[in-house]
Design a protein around this motif. Structure first.
Motif, PDB file in Angstrom:
ATOM      1  N   MET A  86       0.843  -1.200   0.000  1.00 23.98           N
ATOM      2  CA  MET A  86       0.000   0.000   0.000  1.00 23.98           C
ATOM      3  C   MET A  86       0.879   1.250   0.000  1.00 23.98           C
ATOM      4  O   MET A  86       1.772   1.384   0.829  1.00 23.98           O
ATOM      5  N   LYS A  87       0.638   2.133  -0.940  1.00 25.19           N
ATOM      6  CA  LYS A  87       1.415   3.352  -1.051  1.00 25.19           C
ATOM      7  C   LYS A  87       0.933   4.376  -0.034  1.00 25.19           C
ATOM      8  O   LYS A  87      -0.262   4.647   0.089  1.00 25.19           O
ATOM      9  N   VAL A  88       1.880   4.940   0.715  1.00 26.80           N
ATOM     10  CA  VAL A  88       1.547   5.912   1.748  1.00 26.80           C
ATOM     11  C   VAL A  88       1.843   7.321   1.246  1.00 26.80           C
ATOM     12  O   VAL A  88       2.923   7.583   0.718  1.00 26.80           O
ATOM     13  N   ASN A  89       0.869   8.210   1.369  1.00 23.68           N
ATOM     14  CA  ASN A  89       1.077   9.617   1.059  1.00 23.68           C
ATOM     15  C   ASN A  89       1.768  10.246   2.266  1.00 23.68           C
ATOM     16  O   ASN A  89       1.139  10.508   3.292  1.00 23.68           O
ATOM     17  N   VAL A  90       3.067  10.465   2.144  1.00 22.81           N
ATOM     18  CA  VAL A  90       3.873  10.912   3.282  1.00 22.81           C
ATOM     19  C   VAL A  90       3.403  12.259   3.814  1.00 22.81           C
ATOM     20  O   VAL A  90       3.284  12.459   5.031  1.00 22.81           O
ATOM     21  N   ASP A  91       3.115  13.203   2.930  1.00 27.54           N
ATOM     22  CA  ASP A  91       2.718  14.545   3.358  1.00 27.54           C
ATOM     23  C   ASP A  91       1.372  14.528   4.078  1.00 27.54           C
ATOM     24  O   ASP A  91       1.191  15.223   5.086  1.00 27.54           O
ATOM     25  N   ARG A  92       0.442  13.738   3.591  1.00 31.74           N
ATOM     26  CA  ARG A  92      -0.851  13.605   4.255  1.00 31.74           C
ATOM     27  C   ARG A  92      -0.676  12.941   5.630  1.00 31.74           C
ATOM     28  O   ARG A  92      -1.307  13.339   6.612  1.00 31.74           O
ATOM     29  N   ALA A  93       0.201  11.935   5.679  1.00 32.69           N
ATOM     30  CA  ALA A  93       0.447  11.229   6.935  1.00 32.69           C
ATOM     31  C   ALA A  93       1.061  12.161   7.984  1.00 32.69           C
ATOM     32  O   ALA A  93       0.739  12.074   9.174  1.00 32.69           O
TER      33      ALA A  93
ATOM     34  N   ILE B 270      11.919  12.715   7.507  1.00 27.37           N
ATOM     35  CA  ILE B 270      13.166  12.389   6.801  1.00 27.37           C
ATOM     36  C   ILE B 270      12.855  11.839   5.410  1.00 27.37           C
ATOM     37  O   ILE B 270      13.493  12.221   4.415  1.00 27.37           O
ATOM     38  N   LEU B 271      11.856  10.967   5.313  1.00 26.40           N
ATOM     39  CA  LEU B 271      11.457  10.427   4.008  1.00 26.40           C
ATOM     40  C   LEU B 271      11.013  11.536   3.063  1.00 26.40           C
ATOM     41  O   LEU B 271      11.363  11.538   1.877  1.00 26.40           O
ATOM     42  N   ALA B 272      10.234  12.467   3.597  1.00 26.01           N
ATOM     43  CA  ALA B 272       9.737  13.566   2.769  1.00 26.01           C
ATOM     44  C   ALA B 272      10.878  14.451   2.270  1.00 26.01           C
ATOM     45  O   ALA B 272      10.842  14.942   1.130  1.00 26.01           O
ATOM     46  N   LEU B 273      11.875  14.661   3.099  1.00 25.71           N
ATOM     47  CA  LEU B 273      12.987  15.534   2.711  1.00 25.71           C
ATOM     48  C   LEU B 273      13.918  14.880   1.694  1.00 25.71           C
ATOM     49  O   LEU B 273      14.355  15.531   0.733  1.00 25.71           O
ATOM     50  N   ILE B 274      14.230  13.593   1.884  1.00 23.44           N
ATOM     51  CA  ILE B 274      15.233  12.957   1.017  1.00 23.44           C
ATOM     52  C   ILE B 274      14.686  12.598  -0.352  1.00 23.44           C
ATOM     53  O   ILE B 274      15.460  12.380  -1.289  1.00 23.44           O
TER      54      ILE B 274
END
Length: 410
Positions: free
Chosen positions: A1-8, A45-49
């Protein structure tokens, strides 16, 4: 399942007030807050990299890493409070993320307003129920719900008030939204924490401004009398009467020890601030640059003052423990994030008023209590700024992601 990092990320930051209010519940409080922090920092960290970053931000994060490692080495294997390892790290990474992804941040924030509303309702339900439990009250009559401390509970209300203001503006100034402000206002008033009484007072003044948005002159005419009435009501509460009595005892003690009047007013803070800075000044040149380790302030206060307490001041705590580089990174992340919010429709005088009010809320807290060390308050900083100053939140000015990109690029 793909996670929307910014929404999370949006969803996680609005769980922090709830986790904070449950902090003093055995087992549950510690587990919930550690879970929230771990996944939030991982998402950031995921969102930044995964996206290109400005060279200045890359440099700032590299400096943060070097400073963190250096201070960990100085700290060693024993630390007074392990949470202090992560305060500055979280502050810098989080605010750099928000500044770098501000349009996505506010887009998903507005997309998740139902979630935001439910988090307010849940927080207020927990706090409302906690009024009847003795564990929620100190021996002196101060209220702090299930959080275990007044300042901890009050730090969670900043996000709640910011969320209320967002809902109020987004839903075209619907008066019933303001009913959400009743419980957090009562909670802060009964906590008796002076710093947060001022901060929440400023936020309530901003909410009052927006409630008079169609009759702004009414706000300017009535705000001073309302402040006076509010101060009289707060000062007449039993918890504030108790707090004033405690302050009188503190002043008498400090006077007997030969300290100046400022020491009594700040409950001793100004005295150990001087001690902390004196000991910092005696440190080596390299330690002045990168800090003396995470234990430094507590060790100094335990050795030269009374107990192993932190500085109750972001600026002194950071410069002593993390050095000049640490305080630079603190303000770099904060000021760059603030500069990202540019109201397009707001009158210049209103922008100045809102900017001053926002900085008072943040920097007054940072100066006399500490902001970056209370995660619920720290993650609320950009949310409060968005709530107060971003005029794309208004219903008639809501923008799609493509419109936001086109505006910023054009």
């Amino acid at each position: 399942m793909k996670v929307n990092v910014d929404r999370a990320i949006i969803k996680f930051i609005f769980l922090f007030p709830i986790g904070t209010i449950l902090s003093n519940i055995p087992l549950l409080g510690g587990i919930v807050n550690k879970f929230l922090y771990f996944f939030l920092i991982l998402l950031l960290i995921l969102a930044l990299i995964r996206r290109p970053m400005l060279k200045t931000d890359v440099t700032a994060l590299a400096l943060l890493f070097v400073t963190f490692i250096y201070d960990c080495i100085l700290t060693g294997t024993t630390i007074y409070n392990s949470n202090e390892l992560f305060y500055l790290v979280t502050w810098v990474i989080y605010l750099i993320y928000v500044r770098s992804n501000y349009d996505l941040f506010k887009f998903y924030l507005c997309e998740e307003l139902d979630y935001v509303k439910y988090s307010i309702v849940l927080w207020e339900l927990i706090v409302g129920i906690s009024f009847i439990f003795p564990i929620s009250w100190s021996d002196g009559g101060a209220f702090y719900s299930f959080s275990g401390g007044q300042h901890r509970m009050d730090s969670a209300t900043i996000m709640i008030f910011a969320a209320i203001l967002i809902l109020y503006r987004y839903h075209n100034y619907r008066k019933k939204v303001l009913l959400f402000a009743i419980i957090p206002t009562i909670a802060v008033a009964l906590s008796g924490a002076r710093t947060y009484l001022i901060i929440v007072g400023v936020i309530l003044a901003i909410i009052y401004y927006y409630s008079n948005i169609k009759h702004v002159h009414r706000f300017w005419v009535t705000i001073i009398p309302l402040i006076v009435v509010g101060v009289i009501i707060i000062m007449s509460t039993s918890v504030m009467q108790e707090r004033m009595a405690e302050m009188a005892v503190e002043r008498a003690f400090f006077d007997s020890q030969g300290y100046n009047a400022l020491t009594g007013i700040t409950s001793g803070r100004s005295t150990f601030w001087i001690i902390d800075l004196q000991q910092y000044w005696k440190s080596s040149f390299i330690n002045k640059i990168f800090g003396n380790g995470f234990n430094f302030v507590r060790y100094v206060n335990e050795t030269y003052y009374t107990t192993a307490i932190w500085a109750h001041n972001d600026f002194i705590n950071i410069i002593c423990c993390n050095g000049i580089v640490g305080i630079f990174l603190y303000f770099y992340a904060y000021l760059k994030m603030v500069s990202r919010v540019k109201p397009y429709y707001m009158d210049r005088k209103v922008i100045i008023f809102m900017t001053i009010a926002f900085h008072i809320c943040c920097m007054f807290n940072a100066m006399f209590n500490m902001l970056y060390s209370y995660f619920a308050a720290a993650v609320a900083v950009p949310v409060l700024l968005f709530a107060m100053m971003d005029d794309t939140i208004l219903p008639e000015r809501k923008m799609t992601r493509s419109e936001l990109d086109e505006r910023d690029n054009g």
